[in-house]
Design a protein around this motif. Sequence first.
Motif, PDB file in Angstrom:
ATOM      1  N   LYS A   1      14.533  14.851  32.662  1.00 23.54           N
ATOM      2  CA  LYS A   1      14.928  14.838  31.247  1.00 23.54           C
ATOM      3  C   LYS A   1      14.137  13.842  30.409  1.00 23.54           C
ATOM      4  CE  LYS A   1      18.704  11.588  32.231  1.00 23.54           C
ATOM      5  NZ  LYS A   1      20.179  11.422  32.258  1.00 23.54           N
ATOM      6  N   HIS A   2      13.468  12.859  31.043  1.00 26.16           N
ATOM      7  CA  HIS A   2      12.739  11.839  30.299  1.00 26.16           C
ATOM      8  C   HIS A   2      11.304  12.255  29.967  1.00 26.16           C
ATOM      9  CE1 HIS A   2      15.895   9.402  32.414  1.00 26.16           C
ATOM     10  NE2 HIS A   2      16.011   8.924  31.189  1.00 26.16           N
TER      11      HIS A   2
ATOM     12  N   ASP B   1      21.082  20.525  34.739  1.00 23.90           N
ATOM     13  CA  ASP B   1      21.933  20.236  35.890  1.00 23.90           C
ATOM     14  C   ASP B   1      22.977  19.198  35.487  1.00 23.90           C
ATOM     15  OD1 ASP B   1      20.664  17.759  35.878  1.00 23.90           O
ATOM     16  OD2 ASP B   1      19.437  18.167  37.644  1.00 23.90           O
ATOM     17  N   GLU B   2      23.713  18.681  36.455  1.00 17.38           N
ATOM     18  CA  GLU B   2      24.802  17.746  36.143  1.00 17.38           C
ATOM     19  C   GLU B   2      24.313  16.418  35.584  1.00 17.38           C
ATOM     20  OE1 GLU B   2      23.668  17.454  40.510  1.00 17.38           O
ATOM     21  OE2 GLU B   2      24.098  19.055  39.046  1.00 17.38           O
ATOM     22  N   ASP B   3      23.016  16.107  35.772  1.00 14.21           N
ATOM     23  CA  ASP B   3      22.449  14.861  35.248  1.00 14.21           C
ATOM     24  C   ASP B   3      21.642  15.088  33.974  1.00 14.21           C
ATOM     25  OD1 ASP B   3      23.456  13.240  37.368  1.00 14.21           O
ATOM     26  OD2 ASP B   3      21.849  14.001  38.654  1.00 14.21           O
ATOM     27  N   ASN B   4      21.766  16.269  33.400  1.00 17.10           N
ATOM     28  CA  ASN B   4      21.050  16.647  32.180  1.00 17.10           C
ATOM     29  C   ASN B   4      19.543  16.778  32.359  1.00 17.10           C
ATOM     30  OD1 ASN B   4      23.215  16.999  30.352  1.00 17.10           O
ATOM     31  ND2 ASN B   4      23.411  14.774  30.139  1.00 17.10           N
ATOM     32  N   ASN B   5      19.077  16.852  33.613  1.00 18.93           N
ATOM     33  CA  ASN B   5      17.703  17.235  33.869  1.00 18.93           C
ATOM     34  C   ASN B   5      17.593  18.752  33.732  1.00 18.93           C
ATOM     35  OD1 ASN B   5      16.657  14.570  34.611  1.00 18.93           O
ATOM     36  ND2 ASN B   5      17.988  14.777  36.397  1.00 18.93           N
ATOM     37  N   PHE B   6      16.365  19.259  33.664  1.00 20.47           N
ATOM     38  CA  PHE B   6      16.180  20.680  33.390  1.00 20.47           C
ATOM     39  C   PHE B   6      15.671  21.445  34.609  1.00 20.47           C
ATOM     40  CE2 PHE B   6      16.432  19.074  29.136  1.00 20.47           C
ATOM     41  CZ  PHE B   6      16.954  20.121  28.386  1.00 20.47           C
ATOM     42  N   ILE B   7      16.123  22.671  34.719  1.00 21.95           N
ATOM     43  CA  ILE B   7      15.624  23.608  35.715  1.00 21.95           C
ATOM     44  C   ILE B   7      14.987  24.772  34.958  1.00 21.95           C
ATOM     45  CG2 ILE B   7      16.158  25.082  37.687  1.00 21.95           C
ATOM     46  CD1 ILE B   7      16.679  22.132  38.212  1.00 21.95           C
ATOM     47  N   TYR B   8      13.704  24.995  35.241  1.00 16.66           N
ATOM     48  CA  TYR B   8      13.011  26.124  34.631  1.00 16.66           C
ATOM     49  C   TYR B   8      13.083  27.326  35.560  1.00 16.66           C
ATOM     50  CZ  TYR B   8       9.133  29.264  33.643  1.00 16.66           C
ATOM     51  OH  TYR B   8       8.366  30.389  33.428  1.00 16.66           O
ATOM     52  N   ASP B   9      13.470  28.471  35.042  1.00 14.69           N
ATOM     53  CA  ASP B   9      13.554  29.709  35.816  1.00 14.69           C
ATOM     54  C   ASP B   9      12.977  30.847  34.977  1.00 14.69           C
ATOM     55  OD1 ASP B   9      14.126  31.906  37.341  1.00 14.69           O
ATOM     56  OD2 ASP B   9      16.297  31.599  37.395  1.00 14.69           O
TER      57      ASP B   9
END
Length: 226
Positions: free
Chosen positions: A199-200, A70-78
């Motif tokens: 992300k951490h 996402d825009e904060d570099n966190n991840f979305i699993y799909d």
Amino acid sequence: MKKVCFPVLILFMLCLSTSCHVDKDYDLRSDNIDYKINAGSQVAVPIGSFTTLRINNLLTQEAREYFTKDEDNNFIYDPKGKYLTNFELGHYELHGLELIDLGHFGIPEIKFYITFYNTLPFEFDLSSHVLDTLGNPIPDVVAILDNVHLTAGTAENPATADGILVISPKQTMSGLGFDGFNIILKVKVMPSSTMFIDKHLGLALKNVKIQLPQGINFRIKKKNEE
């Protein structure tokens, strides 16, 4: 990618286990003396802990097909409507073993005692491969990490599991060098719906110890062999 210098550690273990004083009044030239020496047997040396390798640095190329940022570099699993089983989600790699020569020093096996810390929301079964300097598995060196299962964790409450990684060559080999090993993170059944992953989050190796169960075998040269 985490690196540690193991050769210095091996020499340190050798010095600890073979410290002695040689009395010049004794004659060491006798043919009855066994010049073959084994040192370091059963000595387990702590080498410390390794900080969390975050999800961005863990994911395999295949796994990245199902993870977006996402825009904060966190991840979305799909999972994209797929039923994913025995899924190789990621690798944790340790390097720095390239100067240890299993054949030359007569090291039949090395054991690593490790406590694994998981903050990711996935359950893992762990396995391992020994790696060369290019990061490729070495088929003639066996890495066994049996019955290590990590439950899902969080940043506040990491899941932990203790494991023993045993590294040994399949046969006696001269001049065999290797660079390190990886920890393979396999998920038996991936979630069927989308998930957010900070992300951490990731995997850490803590309280790592190295042991040479059968020690290091070497031979002292006689004076007339020099």
